[in-house]
Scaffold this active site. Structure first.
Site, PDB file in Angstrom:
ATOM      1  CG  ASN A  29      28.580  31.628  18.640  1.00 34.25           C
ATOM      2  OD1 ASN A  29      27.688  31.350  17.830  1.00 34.25           O
ATOM      3  ND2 ASN A  29      29.209  32.798  18.627  1.00 34.25           N
ATOM      4  CB  VAL A  30      28.871  25.174  21.090  1.00 35.29           C
ATOM      5  CG1 VAL A  30      27.348  25.147  21.146  1.00 35.29           C
ATOM      6  CG2 VAL A  30      29.342  24.821  19.673  1.00 35.29           C
ATOM      7  NE  ARG A  60      30.604  22.605  14.631  1.00 42.79           N
ATOM      8  CZ  ARG A  60      29.429  22.822  15.225  1.00 42.79           C
ATOM      9  NH1 ARG A  60      28.559  21.831  15.328  1.00 42.79           N
ATOM     10  NH2 ARG A  60      29.138  24.004  15.715  1.00 42.79           N
ATOM     11  N   GLY A  97      25.924  39.118  14.913  1.00 42.03           N
ATOM     12  CA  GLY A  97      26.393  37.942  14.176  1.00 42.03           C
ATOM     13  C   GLY A  97      25.451  36.771  14.206  1.00 42.03           C
ATOM     14  CB  SER A 130      20.786  34.033  10.416  1.00 36.89           C
ATOM     15  OG  SER A 130      20.579  32.867  11.226  1.00 36.89           O
ATOM     16  CG  HIS A 177      22.159  26.900  20.891  1.00 38.35           C
ATOM     17  ND1 HIS A 177      22.226  27.583  19.701  1.00 38.35           N
ATOM     18  CD2 HIS A 177      20.877  27.050  21.329  1.00 38.35           C
ATOM     19  CE1 HIS A 177      21.034  28.107  19.422  1.00 38.35           C
ATOM     20  NE2 HIS A 177      20.211  27.808  20.391  1.00 38.35           N
TER      21      HIS A 177
HETATM   22  P1  OAD Z   1      24.025  31.582  11.101  1.00 37.04           P
HETATM   23  O1  OAD Z   1      25.086  30.923  10.277  1.00 37.04           O
HETATM   24  O2  OAD Z   1      22.598  31.224  10.907  1.00 37.04           O
HETATM   25  O3  OAD Z   1      24.133  33.163  10.889  1.00 37.04           O
HETATM   26  C1  OAD Z   1      25.388  33.777  10.961  1.00 37.04           C
HETATM   27  C2  OAD Z   1      25.142  35.279  10.813  1.00 37.04           C
HETATM   28  O4  OAD Z   1      26.376  35.942  11.015  1.00 37.04           O
HETATM   29  C3  OAD Z   1      24.641  35.660   9.425  1.00 37.04           C
HETATM   30  O5  OAD Z   1      23.506  36.518   9.567  1.00 37.04           O
HETATM   31  C4  OAD Z   1      25.826  36.429   8.814  1.00 37.04           C
HETATM   32  O6  OAD Z   1      25.374  37.503   7.995  1.00 37.04           O
HETATM   33  C5  OAD Z   1      26.501  36.956  10.061  1.00 37.04           C
HETATM   34  N1  OAD Z   1      27.942  37.206   9.899  1.00 37.04           N
HETATM   35  C6  OAD Z   1      28.826  36.597   9.084  1.00 37.04           C
HETATM   36  N2  OAD Z   1      30.064  37.123   9.266  1.00 37.04           N
HETATM   37  C7  OAD Z   1      29.941  38.076  10.228  1.00 37.04           C
HETATM   38  C8  OAD Z   1      30.832  38.972  10.871  1.00 37.04           C
HETATM   39  N3  OAD Z   1      32.139  39.006  10.530  1.00 37.04           N
HETATM   40  N4  OAD Z   1      30.350  39.821  11.811  1.00 37.04           N
HETATM   41  C9  OAD Z   1      29.031  39.809  12.140  1.00 37.04           C
HETATM   42  N5  OAD Z   1      28.120  38.977  11.585  1.00 37.04           N
HETATM   43  C10 OAD Z   1      28.582  38.133  10.636  1.00 37.04           C
HETATM   44  O7  OAD Z   1      24.442  31.387  12.647  1.00 37.04           O
HETATM   45  P2  OAD Z   1      23.514  31.613  13.909  1.00 37.04           P
HETATM   46  O8  OAD Z   1      22.568  32.748  13.715  1.00 37.04           O
HETATM   47  O9  OAD Z   1      24.409  31.671  15.081  1.00 37.04           O
HETATM   48  O10 OAD Z   1      21.987  26.034  16.582  1.00 37.04           O
HETATM   49  O11 OAD Z   1      22.684  30.220  13.953  1.00 37.04           O
HETATM   50  C11 OAD Z   1      21.837  30.018  15.043  1.00 37.04           C
HETATM   51  C12 OAD Z   1      21.821  28.553  15.370  1.00 37.04           C
HETATM   52  O12 OAD Z   1      21.492  27.781  14.196  1.00 37.04           O
HETATM   53  C13 OAD Z   1      23.152  27.974  15.812  1.00 37.04           C
HETATM   54  O13 OAD Z   1      23.408  28.237  17.161  1.00 37.04           O
HETATM   55  C14 OAD Z   1      22.918  26.494  15.585  1.00 37.04           C
HETATM   56  C15 OAD Z   1      22.224  26.534  14.240  1.00 37.04           C
HETATM   57  O14 OAD Z   1      21.301  25.506  14.142  1.00 37.04           O
HETATM   58  C16 OAD Z   1      22.295  24.855  17.214  1.00 37.04           C
HETATM   59  O15 OAD Z   1      23.323  24.275  16.964  1.00 37.04           O
HETATM   60  C17 OAD Z   1      21.273  24.420  18.192  1.00 37.04           C
END
Ligand code: OAD
Length: 255
Positions: A110-111, A74, A195, A197, A127
């Site tokens: 994001n990392v 990654r 971006g 969830s 994170h």
């Molecule tokens: P998710 O994969 O849970 O959510 C990604 C979000 O981005 C979804 O709601 C999509 O609808 C949206 N999305 C997709 N494409 C997009 C675009 N082009 N523009 C805008 N939005 C878009 O990812 P996170 O919410 O970041 O934690 O997940 C949160 C955490 O869960 C991560 O940081 C990670 C994971 O466990 C750790 O690693 C501690």
């Protein structure tokens, strides 16, 4: 673009009238840089990998070689990625706000380091970062890493194991990151959630905190999330499309 212009114009008016802006970003802002998100049905990372098998201290203790190989894969994917127009727009927004005595602080889940590579300077990595690995014994961080490790798990010059400096499930977020994030959420005038969830806490909670402190809240996400009904303006769009339009509008008003 599907997003209503009225929504874009409303976001422009809200941001152009503010000087203190907090942003919560998630994997979705890096999706247009070809970095897979975690939960997206079509491409989510977790679809092909079980996080319990890879993103926990127990998984690392059980199989450090497997976990470090996955994280190094990654890390190299992130190194090959480029900031997209969404990242670049947020960096431009920071410059615009700084130019009129304001600030933009990005609280990122994001990392991948793409906000910083896009030019954003005020970034809080909730994170951690996959670009830094740390000694498992002393916690010493190692930023200057080889293109690809020679062995897995990688080791420090002293021979101790290295692990990615990211927050694993079950681990606490860095204290200083939490403190900064609470400060930003409590003092910003506008809070943009982009971006994400909005299902992982404490990160998702900062939108609630900002709202409780009177900030105007805006969400940018192509799909609905648990935050969509909470925010003042929920824009159904990709961040790489909506953010450049919004920031271009703010620039016109401020310059
Ligand atoms: P998710 O994969 O849970 O959510 C990604 C979000 O981005 C979804 O709601 C999509 O609808 C949206 N999305 C997709 N494409 C997009 C675009 N082009 N523009 C805008 N939005 C878009 O990812 P996170 O919410 O970041 O934690 O997940 C949160 C955490 O869960 C991560 O940081 C990670 C994971 O466990 C750790 O690693 C501690």
């Amino acid at each position: 673009m599907a997003t209503g212009d009225a929504q874009i114009q409303r976001a422009v008016a809200i941001l152009a009238g503010a000087r203190r802006v907090g942003v919560l970003s998630g994997a979705g802002i890096s999706a247009e840089s070809k970095i897979p998100t975690f939960r997206d049905a079509m491409e989510g990372l977790w679809k092909s990998f079980d996080p319990q098998e890879l993103a926990t201290p127990e998984a690392f203790a059980r199989n450090p070689e497997r976990v470090t190989r996955w994280y190094d894969f990654r890390r190299r994917m992130c190194l090959d990625a480029r900031p997209n127009p969404g990242h670049l727009a947020l960096a431009e927004l920071e410059r615009l706000m700084n130019g009129c005595g304001g600030w933009v602080t990005i609280l990122t889940q994001n990392v991948d380091g793409l906000h910083q590579r896009a030019g954003s300077r005020d970034v809080v990595e909730l994170h951690g970062s996959i670009m830094t690995w740390r000694c498992c014994e002393t916690g010493e961080p190692f930023h200057d890493l080889p293109e690809a490790f020679e062995q897995y798990p990688p080791r420090t010059p002293a021979g101790t194991m290295l692990r990615p400096n990211v927050v694993w499930f079950g681990e606490a977020l860095p204290e200083e990151a939490i403190d900064r994030a609470c400060e930003v959420a409590a003092s910003c005038e506008v809070f943009l959630t982009v971006g994400t969830s909005s299902v992982v806490y404490p990160a998702a909670g900062f939108t609630h905190l900002a709202r409780e402190h009177g900030a105007t809240t805006i969400e940018i996400n192509p799909t609905e999330t648990p935050a969509s009904d909470l925010v003042d303006l929920s824009i159904r769009a990709k961040s790489g499309e909506a953010l450049p339009m919004i920031v271009a509008g703010v620039r016109k008003v401020l310059e």
